[in-house]
Structures are given as C-alpha cells and as structure tokens.
Write an enzyme that holds these catalytic residues in place. Structure first.
Site, PDB file in Angstrom:
ATOM      1  CB  THR A 142       0.628  -3.729  11.084  1.00 39.75           C
ATOM      2  OG1 THR A 142      -0.486  -4.256  10.502  1.00 39.75           O
ATOM      3  CG2 THR A 142       0.550  -2.539  11.928  1.00 39.75           C
TER       4      THR A 142
ATOM      5  CG  HIS B 111       5.459 -29.848  10.341  1.00 39.19           C
ATOM      6  ND1 HIS B 111       5.184 -29.470  11.537  1.00 39.19           N
ATOM      7  CD2 HIS B 111       6.777 -29.931  10.203  1.00 39.19           C
ATOM      8  CE1 HIS B 111       6.315 -29.317  12.029  1.00 39.19           C
ATOM      9  NE2 HIS B 111       7.384 -29.779  11.258  1.00 39.19           N
TER      10      HIS B 111
ATOM     11  CB  CYS C  17       0.028  -2.938   4.386  1.00 39.46           C
ATOM     12  SG  CYS C  17      -0.289  -3.779   5.871  1.00 39.46           S
TER      13      CYS C  17
ATOM     14  CG  HIS D 244       6.837 -26.150  11.466  1.00 40.54           C
ATOM     15  ND1 HIS D 244       6.881 -25.963  13.124  1.00 40.54           N
ATOM     16  CD2 HIS D 244       8.253 -26.650  11.432  1.00 40.54           C
ATOM     17  CE1 HIS D 244       8.137 -26.518  13.414  1.00 40.54           C
ATOM     18  NE2 HIS D 244       8.885 -26.826  12.545  1.00 40.54           N
TER      19      HIS D 244
ATOM     20  CG  ASP E  68      -0.369   0.192   2.447  1.00 37.23           C
ATOM     21  OD1 ASP E  68       1.004   0.205   2.553  1.00 37.23           O
ATOM     22  OD2 ASP E  68      -0.919   0.163   3.428  1.00 37.23           O
TER      23      ASP E  68
END
Length: 148
Positions: free
Chosen positions: A67, A133, A65, A98, A8
């Site tokens: 965060t 996994h 972005c 994993h 962004d």
C-alpha cells in the site's frame, strides 16, 4: 538526480519497471532492494532509503510496498525524513510544494505502473515553495527535535 529506491516482495515487479523508467528519464537510481519476490520485511528498506536521503547519498527516495503505508511509516521514523504516500499525482505535487517531502511512497497493490509514473513525474517536477509553508515545515522539524 540520484534517487534511492526500496521495496518489499510485493512491489518487486513494479520496482523493476520504475527503475527502468527513472533511468530513461536520465536519473541515477540506487536500488536498496528487495531484489526478488521472496517474502521480506518492508521496514528494512524504508529505513535504508531514508538513511541514504538524510546522509546525502541520494537526493530523494521512492518506496514501494503493498500500500505504501508500512514502508513510509518506517522511513518517517528516521530524523529528517518527510515521506508521503500518494495514490494520485495532485497530492504528490502538493506534498513537495507545501511540505518539502523527500521520499515518495506508493502501493503496488493500489496503483498500476502507468499511474505510478504519473505520480513520480508530478512529485519530481514539483519544487518546494517555502514562503508561507516554511513555517509549517519548521514546526514539523521542531516536533521531531523534541522527540529525540
């Protein structure tokens, strides 16, 4: 490797540095935008990169972005995407080993460029370990299938 990248307006400057870094490492980068600092909506770019990953146009994706959270939430709405937000290298590595993550996200307001490069190196350098996994990743896929 062919890597899709999306961002962004908040992450525009960091994205430019990351694109240059990835290219120096020898990767092909497909830039899905945003291409300036004018305000924009991160879901557009999360979705674009996610669709490129699931369609095979790119091998994996990187999203940035403020965060990393909002853009990764948008990407995770696309069937087949396992996007992870990371603020340090260890989680990035384990998410690939994993959880077989196919998109890495981080925040331009959270990590600086050098830490972002370390996170990317850990994520790109890790390989999915399947084994114990695989059952859990398949359980995630089954949840997604039931939602469709």
């Amino acid at each position: 490797m062919k890597i899709g990248i999306g961002n962004d307006h908040v992450a525009y400057t960091l994205k430019l540095e990351i694109v240059e870094y990835l290219q120096k490492l020898g990767h092909e980068v497909v830039d899905f935008g945003h291409h300036n600092e004018a305000r924009t909506d991160y879901p557009v770019y999360g979705k674009a990169v996610a669709q490129a990953v699931v369609s095979g146009k790119v091998d994996c994706g990187i999203l940035i972005c403020g965060t990393g959270v909002g853009i990764s939430l948008a990407a995770n709405k696309v069937k087949g995407i396992r996007a992870v937000v990371c603020s340090e290298p260890y989680t990035a590595m384990l998410s690939k080993q994993h959880n077989d993550t196919n998109i890495l996200a981080f925040g331009a307001r959270v990590v600086g460029s050098e830490l972002a490069k370390m996170i990317i190196d850990s994520w790109l350098g890790a390989r999915y370990e399947a084994d114990r996994h695989a059952r859990r990743v398949e359980m995630i896929r089954a949840i997604e299938e039931r939602q469709q």
